[in-house]
Structure formats: structure tokens, C-alpha cells
Design a protein around this motif. Structure first.
Motif: not given
Length: 281
Positions: A126-129, A146-149, A172-179, A196-198
């Protein structure tokens, strides 16, 4: 001399039994390559697997290098077809090119349409800031909320969606999967704080950390090991072509070319000692 450890699985044509000796003298060229050209589909946006040289614009990386080495052993020209990653499997299934090589993970779902000659292991990270709380993330459960790419058409999308479902089932809250259509777009979203991550292949992530993006990004503790393999995607049940690919791959493994190329692109820890057929998880 390397052994070609290729095993037939249900629904996939039998080729050789496990442990059969590789033919390192002559590799028969299949009828599908009678025109003397191996058409290889790839999406050159994912260094160090496949990308364009910034000066020459040539397609380079481990996959193009292995494809050229395999073509040399088969005595055929290699012609690259540049297409989007998400269209690789559908395009191959439709017969638009001979094979696909683009950091393609060998999975059961993909094997419904194509077969794989596996050539490397894989691992995701996982790449993160830098400074993100996700730096300490150790499992997919830590990504809840979190939102994950992820890149379009990749296995990471399914893994993240499955993890998100577990988040929800555990209250728990879902993961927001960004494609995103490619790695560059996903990295841009990450460096501009739109996600938030990739989720990325470990080697591609390590390559990213050698670029200017490293000033803003880091790799989290999370290591997603699923026993996966990367493979050359080939038409379903084209046994002749699969034999030729496995035989040529075995030859470059035996003569040291494979090892030198894997080392060159930072994949020394992902080497296989022999080609495999449809053995990804």
C-alpha cells in the motif's frame, strides 16, 4: 537444465506432467505464429513492468524484455500492441493478438477465458502519503473508512471490495474503492490527496519510491500475500502456443537471460525456477 514444471488444471488442456524436462535445444514454433510475428498486447504505464523510455519512447521493462527474449528463442519478430489494461483479457479472448504481457496476475476468474504461462511471483503493498495514519496499516481491515485507489481491470479491485464487505459486516465503515485508468492517474490522485492510499504491486511501488513521488509518498507496513503468480496470458487451450512459450521461457531461464533481466528490473525476489501453467491463486 531447468525443468518445465507445468501442470494441467481442470478445463485447461494437458501439456506436460510436472517436472518434465525442458526442451532446451529446439522449441517448436506453433501454427498460430506461422507468419513469423508474436503479437504482444501491453499497457506501458506501469514501471518497471512496462513503460516508455523518456528519451526514445521505446516500450521497455521486464515484460517487453522477456517478450523479446522469448521471441528470439522462437525465431519470430515481437510486435507490441498498446491497449488499456482492462481490455487485455477481452482482446485476447477475441483473438485480436497472440498473448498479453502486462504484469497480468494469473487468477481463477481470468482463467475462465485465457490460460497462463507463469513466470514470476507477486506481492502487493500500500502506497500512502508521508505522515498518514495508514503508514501503520498492517492488514486490509485497517483500511476500513478510507479511500483506496486501484487500477482499472486489476485484481486489487476485487481484494479491496471483499475487504470492504468485511468492514461493513463487522460494523465498520466501508472502504471507498476508487478505480483509475492507469498507475499514473492513481499516483496523481494520491499525491494530490484525493485518495488515502494506492494498492500496488510491491516492485512497482519500489520503483515509484525511486522517483520524485517519493518526497510525498511512502510504503505502509501492509503486505498482501496471496500466493499469486504473474503470467503470460495466452488463448484458452492453445496447447501448441503454450508449449512454445513455456519452452522458450525455460531456455532463457537455463541460459541466464531470465535471471539477468529479473535482477535488472529489481525482481530478483520474485523469480521462479521454472515456468508453470495456470498455477496462480
Amino acid at each position: 537444465m531447468a525443468a518445465v514444471a507445468i501442470m494441467a488444471t481442470t478445463g485447461c488442456g494437458a501439456i506436460e506432467s510436472a517436472g518434465a524436462k525442458a526442451n532446451t535445444k529446439n522449441v517448436a514454433v506453433p501454427a498460430s505464429l506461422s507468419d513469423g510475428v508474436l503479437q504482444v498486447a501491453t499497457d506501458p504505464t506501469y514501471p518497471p513492468f512496462e513503460y516508455r523510455d523518456s528519451v526514445t519512447n521505446e516500450i521497455i521493462g521486464i515484460d517487453p524484455s522477456l517478450a523479446r527474449a522469448i521471441g528470439k528463442e522462437l525465431g519470430v519478430k515481437v510486435d507490441f500492441k498498446v491497449i488499456g489494461f482492462d481490455t487485455l483479457i477481452p482482446g485476447l479472448d477475441a483473438g485480436r493478438f497472440d498473448v498479453a504481457m502486462s504484469d497480468v496476475g494469473d487468477s481463477a476468474d481470468r482463467r475462465k477465458k485465457v490460460d497462463f504461462v507463469d513466470y514470476a511471483k507477486t506481492l502487493d503493498v500500500l502506497l500512502v502519503p508521508r505522515g498518514s495514519s495508514l503508514v501503520a496499516a498492517e492488514s486490509m481491515a485497517d483500511l476500513c473508512g478510507h479511500s483506496i485507489a486501484a487500477q482499472l481491470g486489476t485484481l486489487e479491485i476485487g481484494w479491496l471490495q471483499a475487504a470492504s464487505a468485511k468492514c461493513v459486516s463487522n460494523g465498520k465503515p466501508a472502504i471507498s474503492v476508487k478505480v483509475f485508468p492507469g498507475s499514473p492517474a492513481a499516483l496523481l490522485a494520491l499525491t494530490t490527496n484525493r485518495v488515502d492510499g494506492f494498492m500496488s504491486d510491491s516492485v512497482a511501488a519500489a520503483f515509484t519510491m525511486k522517483t520524485s513521488a517519493a518526497a510525498k509518498l511512502t510504503i505502509a507496513k501492509l503486505r498482501y500475500e496471496y500466493g499469486g503468480l504473474l503470467g503470460i496470458a495466452a488463448p484458452k487451450d492453445d496447447v501448441q502456443l503454450q508449449k512454445a512459450l513455456a519452452g522458450a521461457l525455460a531456455k532463457i531461464m537455463a541460459n541466464g537471460t531470465y535471471g539477468r533481466l529479473m535482477d535488472k528490473y529489481g525482481l530478483r525476489d520474485l523469480k521462479l525456477d521454472a515456468p508453470r501453467l495456470n498455477q496462480g491463486k
